[in-house]
Motif scaffolding. Structure first.
Motif, PDB file in Angstrom:
ATOM      1  N   UNK A  33       0.709  -1.328  -0.033  1.00 18.34           N
ATOM      2  CA  UNK A  33      -0.069  -0.155   0.095  1.00 18.34           C
ATOM      3  C   UNK A  33       0.851   1.257  -0.089  1.00 18.34           C
ATOM      4  N   UNK A  34       1.976   1.152   0.765  1.00 15.02           N
ATOM      5  CA  UNK A  34       3.096   2.341   0.620  1.00 15.02           C
ATOM      6  C   UNK A  34       3.376   2.542  -0.734  1.00 15.02           C
ATOM      7  N   UNK A  35       3.870   1.520  -1.386  1.00 19.22           N
ATOM      8  CA  UNK A  35       4.095   1.556  -2.678  1.00 19.22           C
ATOM      9  C   UNK A  35       3.186   2.230  -3.706  1.00 19.22           C
ATOM     10  N   UNK A  36       1.925   1.894  -3.564  1.00 19.08           N
ATOM     11  CA  UNK A  36       0.835   2.119  -4.465  1.00 19.08           C
ATOM     12  C   UNK A  36       0.647   3.707  -4.101  1.00 19.08           C
ATOM     13  N   UNK A  37       0.582   4.010  -2.863  1.00 20.58           N
ATOM     14  CA  UNK A  37       0.189   5.542  -2.420  1.00 20.58           C
ATOM     15  C   UNK A  37       1.322   6.355  -2.920  1.00 20.58           C
ATOM     16  N   UNK A  38       2.490   5.939  -2.560  1.00 21.07           N
ATOM     17  CA  UNK A  38       3.811   6.842  -3.346  1.00 21.07           C
ATOM     18  C   UNK A  38       3.617   6.904  -4.678  1.00 21.07           C
ATOM     19  N   UNK A  39       3.182   5.933  -5.613  1.00 19.89           N
ATOM     20  CA  UNK A  39       3.346   5.936  -6.934  1.00 19.89           C
ATOM     21  C   UNK A  39       1.969   6.955  -7.261  1.00 19.89           C
ATOM     22  N   UNK A  40       0.935   6.768  -6.839  1.00 14.93           N
ATOM     23  CA  UNK A  40      -0.134   7.551  -7.196  1.00 14.93           C
ATOM     24  C   UNK A  40       0.119   9.154  -6.868  1.00 14.93           C
ATOM     25  N   UNK A  41       0.792   9.641  -5.687  1.00 15.71           N
ATOM     26  CA  UNK A  41       1.179  10.752  -5.519  1.00 15.71           C
ATOM     27  C   UNK A  41       2.260  11.429  -6.482  1.00 15.71           C
ATOM     28  N   UNK A  42       3.307  10.355  -6.799  1.00 15.78           N
ATOM     29  CA  UNK A  42       4.260  10.813  -7.696  1.00 15.78           C
ATOM     30  C   UNK A  42       3.614  11.218  -9.110  1.00 15.78           C
ATOM     31  N   UNK A  43       2.617  10.156  -9.445  1.00 14.65           N
ATOM     32  CA  UNK A  43       2.250  10.307 -10.710  1.00 14.65           C
ATOM     33  C   UNK A  43       1.306  11.777 -11.012  1.00 14.65           C
ATOM     34  N   UNK A  44       0.497  11.990  -9.805  1.00 14.18           N
ATOM     35  CA  UNK A  44      -0.294  13.050  -9.857  1.00 14.18           C
ATOM     36  C   UNK A  44       0.229  14.344  -9.902  1.00 14.18           C
ATOM     37  N   UNK A  45       1.520  14.530  -8.916  1.00 20.03           N
ATOM     38  CA  UNK A  45       2.089  15.817  -9.098  1.00 20.03           C
ATOM     39  C   UNK A  45       3.341  15.789  -9.944  1.00 20.03           C
ATOM     40  N   UNK A  46       3.676  14.635 -10.469  1.00 23.84           N
ATOM     41  CA  UNK A  46       5.034  14.550 -11.073  1.00 23.84           C
ATOM     42  C   UNK A  46       4.920  14.900 -12.621  1.00 23.84           C
ATOM     43  N   UNK A  47       3.838  14.693 -13.275  1.00 29.82           N
ATOM     44  CA  UNK A  47       3.550  14.897 -14.510  1.00 29.82           C
ATOM     45  C   UNK A  47       3.452  16.444 -14.665  1.00 29.82           C
ATOM     46  N   UNK A  48       4.257  16.963 -15.283  1.00 33.45           N
ATOM     47  CA  UNK A  48       4.069  18.461 -15.790  1.00 33.45           C
ATOM     48  C   UNK A  48       4.422  19.401 -14.708  1.00 33.45           C
ATOM     49  N   UNK A  49       4.515  19.075 -13.503  1.00 31.00           N
ATOM     50  CA  UNK A  49       4.576  20.161 -12.406  1.00 31.00           C
ATOM     51  C   UNK A  49       6.132  20.694 -12.459  1.00 31.00           C
TER      52      UNK A  49
END
Lengths: 296, 234
Positions: A33-49
């Motif tokens: 779950x830690x992996x999944x949450x981190x990836x979700x966060x990274x994908x959400x703010x990572x793309x184009x920020x």
């Protein structure tokens, strides 16, 4: 490298075992779950920020840690505390049940497919003493060592750590000292889960992907590491994790040569469980453990 | 200071204490004597909060604490020295003493009390860095008592402090209890060694089959026919 991840996860198993005598089989799922949450966060703010990669990953870690701590606390409160006085087998089966619940929950939320971790971390190889390492690997090892150091300080040098050690020896006696035993147990779950979150992000960053089922094998291996080090023993979990990582990597590297190409490196997983069986047969108390004999 | 009324306690289907009344006044040393299985230890565990009360009430310092968990009773100034030297075997002597002061926030006062413990029991001072599990039986009992005092309790509950100790050590432990009482700490003492307990305490209760069968000033009990026959071996 892999060993540091095993070690971080093994700490969660061993700390909970040390206090409750419970193998928390849902712990691998907390990592997932830690992996999944981190990836979700990274994908959400990572793309184009436009933020630099490491900052984005750090944000992912920063959110995964409290989320996992909450999850660990919830597990303790809802699943394990009501069974505190139940036979051990009941709690163990509950732990396996929680593991399945969390896996399926993750499957519903994140889907059945592998989800990938964006390449935000340095991955160019450097040659160090004849070995090839990446910046990410160095960060993982350093961070693991720092966390272990911090944990040992917490356990051996602080009032809270003393209360944790006292509770692991005798919850009833710790209560007579004025220790709120329920709070210490809750706290132990939360610390273990925080380490699991960090391990989850590391493993996602290292392999570049995560999957709802990844916690199962990882959890079993980390449990093996905890047993190898002596379950219930914090330094043992650290040592066991690192040792298991080395055994696995060397084993996977040489198994082809040893069997004349009959078995390939995809037999890597064999080693962890061969170690588990050997330890259980020849030294059930593990490398540093003497506590198991006392409890049995 | 402590007022117990119709307290009933048990384990599962077994009722071990069948409604006892018991009082300890401020600064008073009260003993509870009785045979094995009379419910002495169970009563003490119930008062300390280690065992929930079935019925009845426990009032400490005017406050009803019957429903409070054990750690909150400690916070109110109650401290139990469990029977059989309940010490943390894998903590050092000094760490055990620190655990006794777990709820205290005055670091300077705790340090001073630590030195006082070592002055009271020099053996503990010599062994402060040793694991408590390596101490002898007598030293472990000293540690358990010293650790309870580290919490500056107003009521000390002592469960069989002389159990399994050599006569010389027992005398030392009883001398210590007397000096603790002299400092106006209330004490509830449970003992199988009835004579020693009655000589130490001002009042005593006799427990039989989970009930109080006799109570009164120690001097009266010492001279009572029934007590002499049953507990003093005369």
């Amino acid at each position: 490298m892999l060993g540091s991840i095993y070690a971080l996860v093994a700490l969660g198993y061993t700390m909970v075992y040390g206090i409750l005598g419970l193998i928390n089989f849902a712990h691998g799922e907390v990592v997932m779950i830690g992996s999944m949450i981190a990836i979700s966060v990274v994908v959400t703010i990572g793309t184009g920020s436009g933020l630099p990669g490491p900052v984005v990953v750090l944000a992912g870690v920063g959110i995964a840690i409290p989320a996992c701590m909450l999850l660990g606390a919830l597990l303790e409160r809802v699943a394990y505390r009501p069974l505190r006085d139940a036979p051990r087998l009941t709690a163990l089966i509950t732990a396996i049940g929680m593991s399945i619940v969390l896996q399926n929950l993750a499957m519903i939320v994140w889907g059945r497919q592998y989800i990938s971790f964006p390449p935000l971390l340095p991955s160019e190889p450097h040659a160090v003493l004849g070995a090839t390492v990446t910046g990410t690997q160095v960060i993982i090892v350093m961070l693991t060592l720092a966390l272990m150091g911090a944990l040992l300080l917490l356990i051996h040098r602080t009032r809270l750590g003393r209360a944790m050690r006292a509770t692991s020896q005798s919850p009833a006696l710790a209560g007579l000292m004025g220790v709120d035993v329920n709070r210490i147990i809750l706290f132990t779950f939360m610390i273990g889960s925080a380490l699991a979150a960090v391990a989850g992000v590391m493993i996602a960053g290292y392999y570049g992907q995560a999957h709802y089922h990844m916690g199962f094998m990882l959890g079993l291996k980390a449990f093996t590491a905890a047993v190898l080090g002596g379950i219930g023993n914090v330094s043992g979990a650290m040592l066991g994790g690192l040792a298991l990582g080395v055994i696995e990597s060397l084993g996977a590297g040489y198994i082809g040569a040893l069997t004349g190409g009959f078995l390939g490196s995809h037999y890597q997983d064999v080693f962890a469980f061969a170690v588990l069986i050997l330890v259980l047969v020849f030294r059930p108390s593990g490398l540093l453990g003497e506590r198991v004999a006392e409890r049995a | 200071m402590l007022a117990v009324r119709s307290l009933q306690l048990g384990y599962g289907a077994i009722v071990a204490v069948r409604g006892i009344d018991l009082d300890v006044g401020a600064g008073e040393l009260v003993a509870v004597i009785g045979a094995n299985g009379a419910g002495k230890t169970t009563s003490l565990r119930g008062i300390a909060g280690a065992l929930p009360a079935r019925t009845g009430s426990i009032v400490f310092d005017g406050e009803d604490i019957t429903g409070l968990p054990v750690h909150q009773r400690v916070a109110r100034g109650m401290s139990l020295v469990p029977e059989g030297r309940g010490i943390f075997a894998r903590l050092t002597v000094a760490e055990n003493l620190d655990m006794g002061a777990y709820l205290r926030r005055d670091a300077a006062g705790v340090r001073a009390d630590l030195e006082r413990s070592y002055a009271l029991f020099p053996r503990l001072g010599e062994r402060r860095r040793q694991l408590a599990g390596t101490l002898s039986g007598g030293e472990q009992q000293m540690l358990a008592i010293a650790r309870a005092l580290m919490g500056r309790p107003r009521l000390l509950l002592l469960d069989e402090p002389s159990m399994g100790l050599a006569p010389l050590v027992t005398r030392l432990i009883f001398d210590t209890i007397r000096s603790i009482a002299a400092e106006r700490v209330s004490i509830l003492l449970i003992e199988q060694n009835a004579r020693a307990a009655l000589e130490l305490a001002s009042r005593a209760y006799v427990l039989e089959g989970g009930r109080v069968t006799l109570a009164g000033p120690s001097a009266d009990l010492l001279s009572s026919e029934a007590v002499r026959k049953a507990y003093l071996g005369e």
